[in-house]
Structure formats: structure tokens, C-alpha cells
Scaffold this motif. Structure first.
Motif, PDB file in Angstrom:
ATOM      1  N   PRO A   1      -8.162   7.372  -0.009  1.00 41.82           N
ATOM      2  CA  PRO A   1      -8.208   5.956   0.410  1.00 41.82           C
ATOM      3  C   PRO A   1      -7.514   5.724   1.752  1.00 41.82           C
ATOM      4  O   PRO A   1      -7.953   4.884   2.548  1.00 41.82           O
ATOM      5  CB  PRO A   1      -7.496   5.230  -0.737  1.00 41.82           C
ATOM      6  N   SER A   2      -6.450   6.468   2.034  1.00 39.93           N
ATOM      7  CA  SER A   2      -5.799   6.345   3.345  1.00 39.93           C
ATOM      8  C   SER A   2      -6.652   6.968   4.439  1.00 39.93           C
ATOM      9  O   SER A   2      -6.701   6.460   5.566  1.00 39.93           O
ATOM     10  CB  SER A   2      -4.434   7.040   3.324  1.00 39.93           C
TER      11      SER A   2
ATOM     12  N   SER B   1      -9.732   1.056   1.585  1.00 37.33           N
ATOM     13  CA  SER B   1      -8.946   1.782   0.584  1.00 37.33           C
ATOM     14  C   SER B   1      -9.443   1.465  -0.828  1.00 37.33           C
ATOM     15  O   SER B   1      -9.511   2.359  -1.680  1.00 37.33           O
ATOM     16  CB  SER B   1      -7.461   1.463   0.729  1.00 37.33           C
TER      17      SER B   1
ATOM     18  N   GLN C   1       0.520   4.175  -2.950  1.00 33.56           N
ATOM     19  CA  GLN C   1       0.260   5.612  -2.793  1.00 33.56           C
ATOM     20  C   GLN C   1       1.313   6.437  -3.516  1.00 33.56           C
ATOM     21  O   GLN C   1       1.015   7.481  -4.096  1.00 33.56           O
ATOM     22  CB  GLN C   1       0.174   5.994  -1.310  1.00 33.56           C
TER      23      GLN C   1
ATOM     24  N   THR D   1     -12.829   3.333  -1.499  1.00 27.70           N
ATOM     25  CA  THR D   1     -12.663   4.774  -1.687  1.00 27.70           C
ATOM     26  C   THR D   1     -12.004   5.074  -3.021  1.00 27.70           C
ATOM     27  O   THR D   1     -12.359   6.045  -3.711  1.00 27.70           O
ATOM     28  CB  THR D   1     -11.827   5.345  -0.526  1.00 27.70           C
ATOM     29  N   TYR D   2     -11.042   4.255  -3.380  1.00 21.44           N
ATOM     30  CA  TYR D   2     -10.349   4.411  -4.672  1.00 21.44           C
ATOM     31  C   TYR D   2     -11.354   4.382  -5.820  1.00 21.44           C
ATOM     32  O   TYR D   2     -11.370   5.276  -6.675  1.00 21.44           O
ATOM     33  CB  TYR D   2      -9.349   3.266  -4.777  1.00 21.44           C
TER      34      TYR D   2
ATOM     35  N   TYR E   1       0.795  -1.220   0.000  1.00 20.91           N
ATOM     36  CA  TYR E   1       0.000   0.000   0.000  1.00 20.91           C
ATOM     37  C   TYR E   1       0.838   1.286   0.000  1.00 20.91           C
ATOM     38  O   TYR E   1       0.526   2.213  -0.755  1.00 20.91           O
ATOM     39  CB  TYR E   1      -1.002   0.004   1.154  1.00 20.91           C
TER      40      TYR E   1
ATOM     41  N   SER F   1      -0.475   5.605   6.717  1.00 20.21           N
ATOM     42  CA  SER F   1      -1.787   6.229   6.533  1.00 20.21           C
ATOM     43  C   SER F   1      -1.851   7.574   7.239  1.00 20.21           C
ATOM     44  O   SER F   1      -2.426   8.542   6.720  1.00 20.21           O
ATOM     45  CB  SER F   1      -2.886   5.323   7.083  1.00 20.21           C
TER      46      SER F   1
ATOM     47  N   SER G   1      -9.404   4.631   5.504  1.00 18.42           N
ATOM     48  CA  SER G   1      -8.969   3.333   6.034  1.00 18.42           C
ATOM     49  C   SER G   1      -8.037   3.455   7.224  1.00 18.42           C
ATOM     50  O   SER G   1      -7.681   2.448   7.838  1.00 18.42           O
ATOM     51  CB  SER G   1      -8.270   2.529   4.930  1.00 18.42           C
TER      52      SER G   1
ATOM     53  N   VAL H   1      -5.010  -4.473  -3.481  1.00 17.28           N
ATOM     54  CA  VAL H   1      -4.072  -3.379  -3.713  1.00 17.28           C
ATOM     55  C   VAL H   1      -3.242  -3.617  -4.979  1.00 17.28           C
ATOM     56  O   VAL H   1      -2.871  -2.674  -5.683  1.00 17.28           O
ATOM     57  CB  VAL H   1      -3.166  -3.172  -2.467  1.00 17.28           C
TER      58      VAL H   1
ATOM     59  N   GLN I   1      -9.105  -2.632   6.660  1.00 12.82           N
ATOM     60  CA  GLN I   1      -8.324  -1.488   6.177  1.00 12.82           C
ATOM     61  C   GLN I   1      -8.118  -1.589   4.662  1.00 12.82           C
ATOM     62  O   GLN I   1      -8.254  -0.599   3.937  1.00 12.82           O
ATOM     63  CB  GLN I   1      -6.976  -1.487   6.914  1.00 12.82           C
ATOM     64  N   HIS I   2      -7.812  -2.788   4.207  1.00 18.16           N
ATOM     65  CA  HIS I   2      -7.601  -3.047   2.788  1.00 18.16           C
ATOM     66  C   HIS I   2      -8.854  -2.679   1.987  1.00 18.16           C
ATOM     67  O   HIS I   2      -8.787  -1.959   0.984  1.00 18.16           O
ATOM     68  CB  HIS I   2      -7.254  -4.535   2.621  1.00 18.16           C
TER      69      HIS I   2
END
Lengths: 468, 468, 468
Positions: C235-236, C252, B65, C255-256, B61, C63, C239, B124, C248-249
Motif C-alpha cells: 500500500p505504501s 493505499s 503500517q 492496494t490493501y 498511516y 512511505s 501510494s 485508514v 495517496q490515501h
């Protein structure tokens, strides 16, 4: 003298290409992958249960990227505040830092990371340390901004990086100080080095200012990009090479809170010291960051959250007052022309950071707050449980300052030799001396501004030839 | 023809909304969470001791980013150098890339990530691969910058992404090449695709330049934001999908050093080839990055640190010389108008990267430097221990180039059909064709500039209607 | 009234320094390191096999840094679109957020993180939560941009942060809702708070616009820096505090994809609603992000990838239409002057996010899609397996809106008291009121522009004194 374009055209490429060839040869002889990046070495580790997840890459790489942003975007854009020097601010940062990273890898490797086979073994930790080292070069560059050629900067960077590695070796290896975020080795050393060079290169012709040594509206906004990214990633800077686990975690917390205090107090002092109560962009762009500089040594220690606020408060206050009252005095009395005010952002807060580190370390062994983690934070106490580590920390701070002042003075005199084609005063603070520069008017489609700039430049050159 | 605002107002929204509805339906049918993002699937893994810390999220991840920043800030701002095209540079990047990510998820999913139940399982790794794919679209966009409408770009992106997925399937799945950072699949394919489109869309009216095809002072500084972020995060780009552990670690090291060499040599060649020894911003903004492009295939291999410097040195040299001498020839002799010089930054360095990968791979099996990690880096050798992987790598490079050239030529002819309202030559390189644009004078409070732009635009439209 | 520079010079520093001293004392009494950052506490954990790699730092810190960038670069630069208010946009964000982080640490700590010994134990999770809290302050600031003094903003931030902590306690602790990315607690609460303040501070003199309430070409490009970084790191954001692992995965991923849909649809609607089919920078800078806001509650839930596209599609559509048609009505009919359009970017999409969260949660227990991971995502179901969590989610949304409206109204009336030296209408939207501002013409070396600004300022002051 003045800039001689023919000479410049030969020297810069010749030096850069010679340097790059040398680096290829020296890397070929000395540089290898380390245990975490070589498949032979790391494969065995994996078999013995360490596993991929324990690769140092995963503990350090996100921090490395944050540090990397600080060096190139942070320092680079912080210096774009000058109205006609943005290309050189970002562009010379880019050049100096990439050049410096290679030389720093070798110098730090020879002193620090040499294996029993005489090879330097590199991994993410070397990348962080090389970035740190060029950070100190960029700090020194801040004092000289606008007044030196790129070739001079290269010849400042080479000995500075060499001395940086020597000083780092003395402070971290011989004295065995803690300095994970570099209050001593990066900020104190780098700033006093730059100030000493600037002192030797004093230009009487600039004592009443220079029309281009100032900002315009948008250049100040560009500079804030640098400021904010430095602010944001400083917690990573001060924690990047701390011991994994709670040390790294704590260093980021302390830096985070220290910076909030230095920002708040900078706004207060900036308004208070202006006769209309208005804020000064110079303070906001710079002094706000003093809390990060001053937390570079003690960040990983048990400085406590409220201690961090106190450190940020003091560093921000002194830094803002320095910009307001001390910089003019340094220029007029001590003849130190410090374009970016590195004395206020790096020298004084760095020195404060050294003191904070010394005091915090001195109280550590008997504080009881570290528990069995004491020797994780201070590994030297494993071998020498009775060492008065506070005194060693203070010694490291003084050594860093002395190395900077002496080294900078010597390098300053070397850069004053008449071989360098140093820019004339009127050539200072303008990109036109080194770059093909377009006009600034968006609506203007004629090539006039560019030609005009070149013409000015040519006239300056011709005048300076007549002079010399 | 020229841009017809009424048509444009209908076409862009109609296409975008139709596309978005289709994506919702197709995602509904095909896209599901993968083992690491679905609670049912991952929960069982956790029970068998894999644990939360082994979730691929934590290995990939942060790199994702960084890649994400490169695509949107890096490519987007790199193209803001044009004086009056900054809105479209950033804005069309934003639009094309978000559009492309959705389509890429499906195309790559159908070819690569299809589960036994016919579902695409995303995590991801898919996000990184989708970003990679739109990277190749943005490379092609660089050649066309200023000369196509957003609607045309959408119709370029759709087939390009489709072909990208096909090419990726051939190179990575059928030929089983290594190409973690995409020298072949992203840069070579994307650049030759864009150059072929640009060749077909050749505009004779621009052969003597265009008054707005140039930069102003601040637009060049904005572009440096793109350059520096691309430089900074390229180590993450080239390591993002490498095998976890030493491969990922090594790819970041190699890219880091390769880039330092390409930056240094770009400064050298840029100064050397200017008659006054001055630096050219175009070179610094672009050719400096050639070391990252050229390390896209071999980054994860044992290319060695000094080998990385050599690759960066060669790529930076060729790229800078390309900008200086080759681009004018391509425009005048081959009628390839390449606004951003993608031939110099992506096509040639990408092809070099393919060759470097082929050579490095060819020597790998007998080098002994990989030890038991050989099949981690080259998984194909598990099944075919005697495969001459160097030859396959070279084949992958040639396939990528051929797919780009053929695909780009076909798409170019489609984009040349008279249905597209392609901008007139005088409408090129200006945001006013697609955006409501404010004036550029900060002190100007009258709405005159905006109206003037609209008026110009209307006049152009009217003229073009008379013409057609 | 108008801004009184003498008063301002006293008030801002006095408040800031008093605040900073208080923070040092309160941190000294209350704030300590937590289990993951204190060597005593964490050392024991390490011994029992948890290990350094399980330190929460490694699951959250990358994050956190992304969130940190969003708060200071994202919000700060998003507001630089105004032609002469860039210093205040970035600078007041910097000041308010650092000030707010300290107060938020205490308030959230007292409500949430208080240990049995009455101490607040801080770690990376507190840093994320403090950043989240100041995010809601910056959202409210967006409605007031250009119309309030920094001192007023401080006095808005203090009660807002207090209320934020109360509301967070009600929603997350008492109602035990899920809201990892803050659709309810950050966006809905923050936006309605800011809108209520703006309503009370309605300025009839601005109803026909203000010459400086608009952008210039480069200020719009600066604003895009904010937009793109917000887009990239959302995304961060959504999450950052979700349960580690697949939650958490998944947050993200959702949201992406949601953001890609809101970007595409914003371009469509922006073009469709313009009479020439042109894009409006205001929409692109803002409404594109609605997909991130609307995914703040449901992001970690099984909303599915295609569900995320639907949410982004709806949020982007409503947000763009809001900018186009609703904002003028709010200003003229409801007398809500909303400089940045937070009603469109935060209030409506935040409320949509609350509804999406409620619906997704309501269907969760019987959906079977969570398997044994259901109570990881919804921990409240461990204790109350039959709770109708959808209803609680909806209640949390309504509470957040009500707290914002009521709190903002009260604070608005406090800020309307005649003690505040609120800027006159003609002093609005200009940095000169609070900053020493250089000229904007790069070629201009005379100090005239700066003096002129000061003169204007002085004249305004004198006039306003006569008036009052």
C-alpha cells in the motif's frame, strides 16, 4: 570459577527485580509527561493556534520507530551470526536494551530534560535519545559477545549509560557540538568503551580461536536480517533528532547516499582481498554499514550528495580493510579480542564521522550555502557568531574517545573481580550456559540433544569447580 | 476421521472462492471511500482551509503500517517456534488475516461506520480496525495451533469476527468505554474465545505431549522475529486510534515504558523459576510482551510513566508465572490445551489491562491532571459529565470476557461436528498435512524426504480410514 | 568457460571501484539538494508561511522507508528460497540495488529533475524513484537467479536502468500516463526485460532441473519474510508518489483490499490444483502478491474498493495458474527459464495492471466521481481536457512491454559474449561460487564442509578449464 548456576539463579533475578523496583520509585519521583504529551500543557498550545498537527509526535514518531527497529532487530540479529549463540544475541540485546532504556531516561533526563520544577518531562524525543544511548551499550556488547554473563553485561551497562549521559552533556551542552546521528557520542564513545573492557578481560585461552566462534549457513542469513534493517533505517537514525524541516530531510538524503557507496566499495574490497576473489560474509554483514556510522555527525550539514558518497567510500574501505587485516593484529598484538569487529564498524568509522563533522562545520559559516538557515543547523552561532565550531567538533570527538577508553578500562577491571562467575573459556559462545536449548535436528524427536547439552554443561561446571 | 485429502481439496477452494465472490458483491453494494479518501468529499474540505496536511492519512498511516507488521509478521512468526509447523504458522496467519480483514470491514462497517446513505465509508481508520479485529482471531488461533485444519479455522474466524463486531459495538458504542489498544475487545475477548474453543476440542491423546509439539534451535530464532516486532510496534498499536495530538503521543510513551518493565521482569522470573537458573525461550518469546497487552486500555489515559512501569511489572510477572505453573494445570485439570499459552499472554494481561483502565478512568474526572483535555480523552463526559466511567470500563471488560467464553463454547461445539475432517492426533503439529514440504537437510539432493512425508501422510490417512 | 576466480577477483573490484569513482565525479557535477532539503531555498518558503510542516519530507518519508524495506528485505529475502543460494539472493540484491540507486539518481535526474541551471535537485521523491527503478532490476534478476555472476548482473543493471529512465520519460512525460505504483514502468518493463535476457541465455543443460534449484524447510521460511514484508508495505509502494491528500490515501486503501483478495484466491487455486489438495509454498510466496502488482497504475484512481477486490481476484488467479501450468511450458516450449517465476508475479499482473489503469482512466472524465479533484489525479487534463487518457494509458503499457522485450534481448546477447566467465551449469544455484561459505551443520565444529565446498569448486574450475 566458571558459571555457578545456583549463584546465577539468585543474582540475575535479584538484580533485575531490585533494579525494576528502583526504577518505579525514581520514575515516580522524577518523570512526567512533556508539553506534547500532557493534556494540560498541550491543550493551551492548541488553543493558541499551534494545533494538533504541530505536535512533535508527528515529526519524530516514524523516525523513532525506525530507530527502535535498528536497536532491537538490527543490533540483535546482526549478532546472531554465531552458530550456537543466537538466543543470547537476540535475547541479551532485548534484556540489556529494555533495562538500559529506563536508566537512560533518568540519566539523560537529569542532565538534559530537567524542568524548573525538578521533573524530567518525557516525550518522543526522550524515547529516541534513550534508544540512542542503549545503542552505544549494544556496540560495546559486540566486542564482548560470547565471553560475558548477562549479569556482567548489566553491570557494564549501568556505568556505561551513566558515562554516556555525562559525555553527551559535555559534548552537546558544554561544547555545544552537533551530533544528531551520534558518530561521536554513540559510535566513538561506545566502541572505545567496549574495546577497553575487552582489553582488560583478555582471554589467553581464546587466542587460537574457539570451535563455536563461527557461523553456520543459516545463522549467517539470520545475521543479514540485522544488517539490512540497519542499512534501511540508518537515514532515520541520523535524521531523527535534527531540526525539523530541511535539516531532517537533508540528513536522510546524505545517509542514504553515503550508505550506497559504502556497500559498493565493501563488495569490491572484500573480493579483492580474498585469494579466490570470493566475498566474505563478515564484511558484507558489517563494513557495508560504515557509511551510516560516518555520516552520524555531518548528516544534517551541507555535506553535499557527492560529499556523502566520498565519506561512504572512505568509511567502507577502511572498515573492510580493518576486518581483513587489523582485527587479527589487534587480537595478537594489543590483546583486544573483538568478537563482532566493532573497531572496524564503529570505532574507526565513528572517528572518521567526527572528523567529517569537524571539517564540514569549520567551513560552514563562510560557505554561504546555508543562507539564513545557518543558525537552524548550528544554533550555537546565534549566541557566539564567531565561534570556531570546527575545533569544538573535533574536541567533542576526542572527548568521546577518551571517555570511552578511560571509562571502559575502569569498568573492565570491575568486571574482572573474582565475584562475577565469568564463563570458562569452554563455556563461551554457547547459549547452553544461560538458556534451555532445544536440539537442532528438525527430524529428531528424542530429547537426547537437549540432555546432552545439559550434560556437557554440568560436566563443565563440575570440572570448573574442581579447578577453582 | 482424520484429514481426507479429497474432501480438503474441494472444501478449501470452494469456501475461499465462494467467500471471495460474496465479498466482491457486498463491497460493491456497501463500501465506499470516506471523506479523506474520496476526491469529491475531501476536495471541499481542502477549499475550506482544512488542507491536505490535515488528511487523517498523515496522522494514522505510519501507525497503521506498524500494526499491519504486528499482525502478519508479529503473530505469524511468533508461532513459528514449532519445529515442523512454520509453514502453517505463517501461512495460516496470512490466509486467515486477509480473509478476516474483508469480513471485518463489513461487520465493523455495518455496526460503526455506516453513513446516512447506508454505505460504509472506508479510510485508514477502517484498515486499522480491521487489522485489530483479525488480531483477536490470531490470538484465538494461538490456542488451537497445530490441532485444526485451515477450513476449521475459517469457520472459527467468521463467527468470531461477527461476535467481535457485536462486542465492540456494545463496549465502545453502548457502554462508551475507552479501549484504544484493545485490552478488552482484542485481548480479553480473543483469548477467552480461543480458550473456550480449545476446551471443547480437548484431545485426550495429546495430554502426554506430542513429539512435534516443540521447537528446534532455528525455529526458536524465527519466533524471536515475531516477538521483537510485536515489542517494537506495540506503542503504535496502542496509540493508533487514540485522539490525535497529546493522547496519541501519551499512549505511545506509556506502552514503551510498560514493555521495558515487562521484559526485565520476565527475564528475572524465568531465571528464578528454573532449577539451573536458565532462561526459558517460551517465556522470553511471550511473557515479555504482557506489558503491551496490559496497556491497551489505559495507554491513552494519564496512567503516568511510573504507573506504566508498575503495570508492566505486574503483567510480566503474572504472565511468566502463568507459563511456568498455570498452563500445565489448565491442561491437566481444566482440559484446556493452549498451544501458545494465550491464557498467559492475552487473557490474564488483557483482563489486568481492563482493570487498570477502569481504575485509571475512575480517578480521571477529579484528578485535575487532564485539565480542559478531559473530554478529548473521555468524549462520553461531554454528554454525561457525571457518569462513573470506571464502572462502565469494568463492565466492558466483563462483557468482553463473557462474550468470548460463550461465543467460543458455541463455536467449539460447531467445530466438533463430525463433518470437519479434524486431524488425527498423529497428524497434529506438522505442515505435511496441508503443504508440499521439502526436506530439511541442506545437503540432501534426493527427493526422499518429501516422498517419505507424503508416504507417512498417506499411511496415516489409510489407517484412519480403517479406524473410522 | 566457467567462473575464473582470478579474473573474477580482478573484474568485480575494478568495476565497482571505477563505477564508484565515476559516481562521485558525476554527483559532484550534477547533484544538489532540492527546495525541501536545501536551507537557502527552503528557508524562504518557510518565511512565506509554508512552514516546516509542509516540507515534502513529512508527506513521503514514511512511505519511502516502507518502499526501502520492500526493495532490500522484500525482494532480497523472497529469493532466499533456494537451499544453497541465500547469501547471493540477499547479498546480490544488496549490491545491485545500492549500485543501481546511484546510477538511477543520475539517469532519472537527467530526464526528469533537471533544474534550469543543469543541476539535478534531489529530495525524498528522488529516493523513492531510485528505489522504484532498482525494483525493476531486481525483478529481472529474479528470472536469472542462480545462473549469472555478480559481474554479469552489474552489466545487466547499467543498461536496464538507462532504459528504465528512457521508458519512464516516454510513458510519464511524453505520453503523460499515470503510473504511481509502476504496473507499467516497474513490473511490465522489468519483467519482460528479464524474461528476454533469460531467453537469450537459455541453458539446455538445466532443462531437466538442477539438484540445487529447490528449497529446504528453513529456506522457505526465510523466503516468507520477504513475501510478508512485500505484502505489508505494498500500500505504501503504490501510494508513495501519488498526489498528497485523498489520492495517496485512496491508493493505499485500494492496494490493501486488492492484496487481501489475491491472497485468498491464491490459497484456493493452489489447493485446488494439487492432487492431494496441498498448498504449494511457491504459490503462497509469490502469487499472493499479484494484487499489489496489478494495482500499481489504477491504485490512485477511483477504482472503488470492490473494484480492487476484483482486480486482486483476477491477478491472484492468473498468477497461481501461471506458476502451475504456464512456467513449465515457457521453459520447454519457449526456452525461457524463469527461476523465480517473474512472468507469473510481475509480467502478467503488471500487464493486467496496465489494462485496469487504462479502463479506469478512460471512464474517469465522464464518471463524475472525481468532482473537482479530477485534475489532481489526472493533471494532463488541465492542459488537454479532451484527451482520451485511456488510450494513452494502454499505449504506455505497450511501450513498456516493447522496451523491456527489445532492451532485454539486446542486453541478453551482450551478456552471452564469451568474455563473461558465465558459471557452468553445475556451478549454478550455489553460493560457493562467489562466497566463503560455512558448513550447515550446527553441531559440526570441523572445518570440513567449508573445505569440501572449496574443493568441489576447485574441481569444477579445473574441469571447466579442460573443457574450454
Amino acid at each position: 570459577m566458571g558459571i555457578n548456576p545456583t549463584m546465577y539463579r539468585i543474582r540475575l533475578p535479584a538484580l533485575a527485580i531490585f533494579f525494576q523496583f528502583s526504577m518505579i520509585v525514581l520514575f515516580g519521583v522524577f518523570v512526567r509527561y512533556n508539553d506534547f504529551s500532557d493534556p494540560t500543557l498541550s491543550y493551551e498550545k492548541n488553543l493558541t493556534g499551534e494545533g494538533v498537527a504541530k505536535n512533535e509526535f508527528y515529526f519524530r514518531y516514524p523516525s523513532f520507530q525506525d530507530v527502535h527497529v535498528m536497536i532491537f532487530i538490527g543490533f540483535g540479529f546482526l549478532m546472531t551470526f554465531l552458530k550456537r549463540y543466537g538466543f543470547t544475541s537476540v535475547g541479551a540485546t532485548f534484556f540489556l536494551a529494555t533495562f538500559g532504556i529506563q536508566w537512560a531516561t533518568l540519566m539523560q533526563g537529569w542532565f538534559w530534560h530537567l524542568g524548573p520544577d525538578g521533573k524530567i518531562r518525557v516525550g518522543v524525543i526522550n524515547m529516541i535519545n534513550a534508544d540512542f544511548c542503549v545503542g552505544s551499550v549494544l556496540i560495546a556488547f559486540g566486542a564482548l559477545l560470547g565471553k560475558t554473563t548477562p549479569v556482567q553485561l548489566l553491570f557494564m551497562a549501568l556505568p556505561q549509560i551513566t558515562l554516556y549521559a555525562v559525555n553527551e552533556y559535555i559534548v552537546l551542552h558544554l561544547l555545544r557540538c552537533n551530533d544528531a546521528g551520534g558518530s561521536m557520542t554513540i559510535h566513538t564513545f561506545g566502541a572505545y568503551f567496549g574495546l577497553a573492557v575487552s582489553r582488560v578481560l583478555y582471554r589467553p585461552g581464546l587466542k587460537d580461536g574457539h570451535p563455536k566462534n563461527g557461523s553456520v549457513y543459516h545463522s549467517d542469513v539470520f545475521a543479514m536480517i540485522g544488517t539490512i534493517f540497519l542499512f534501511l533505517f540508518w537515514p532515520s537514525f541520523n535524521s531523527a533528532i535534527s531540526a525539523a524541516g530541511n535539516d531532517q530531510h537533508r540528513a536522510s538524503i546524505n545517509t542514504y547516499y553515503s550508505l550506497t557507496a559504502s556497500v559498493v566499495v565493501t563488495y569490491a574490497i572484500s573480493s579483492l582481498t580474498d585469494k579466490h576473489g570470493k566475498l566474505d560474509m563478515v564484511h558484507i554483514q558489517n563494513a557495508t554499514l560504515a557509511g551510516g556510522v560516518a555520516m552520524g555527525t555531518a548528516g544534517e550539514m551541507m555535506v553535499t550528495p557527492y560529499g556523502s558518497l566520498i565519506v561512504g567510500f572512505i568509511a567502507g574501505t577502511i572498515s573492510t580493510l580493518g576486518f581483513k587485516y587489523l582485527s587479527p593484529l589487534l587480537a595478537s598484538k594489543l590483546k583486544i579480542q573483538d568478537t563482532c569487529g566493532i573497531h572496524n564498524l564503529h570505532a574507526m568509522p565513528g572517528f572518521i564521522g567526527g572528523i567529517v563533522g569537524a571539517v564540514t562545520a569549520a567551513t560552514a559559516p563562510n560557505s554561504g550555502t546555508y543562507g539564513p538557515g545557518l543558525t537552524d543547523t548550528f544554533p550555537v552561532l546565534k549566541e557566539y557568531p564567531d565561534r570556531r565550531i570546527g575545533g569544538y567538533q573535533m574536541a567533542g570527538t576526542m572527548v568521546s574517545m577518551a571517555m570511552g577508553l578511560v571509562g571502559g578500562t575502569i569498568v573492565g577491571f570491575l568486571l574482572k573481580l573474582p565475584i562475577w562467575d565469568s564463563p570458562e573459556d569452554e563455556e563461551c559462545f554457547q547459549d547452553e550456559s544461560y538458556w534451555e536449548v532445544p536440539g537442532s535436528d528438525e527430524e529428531d524427536h528424542s530429547p537426547a540433544p537437549k540432555d546432552r547439552n545439559n550434560q556437557d554443561f554440568q560436566m563443565t561446571i563440575e570440572n570448573s569447580k574442581v579447578d577453582s
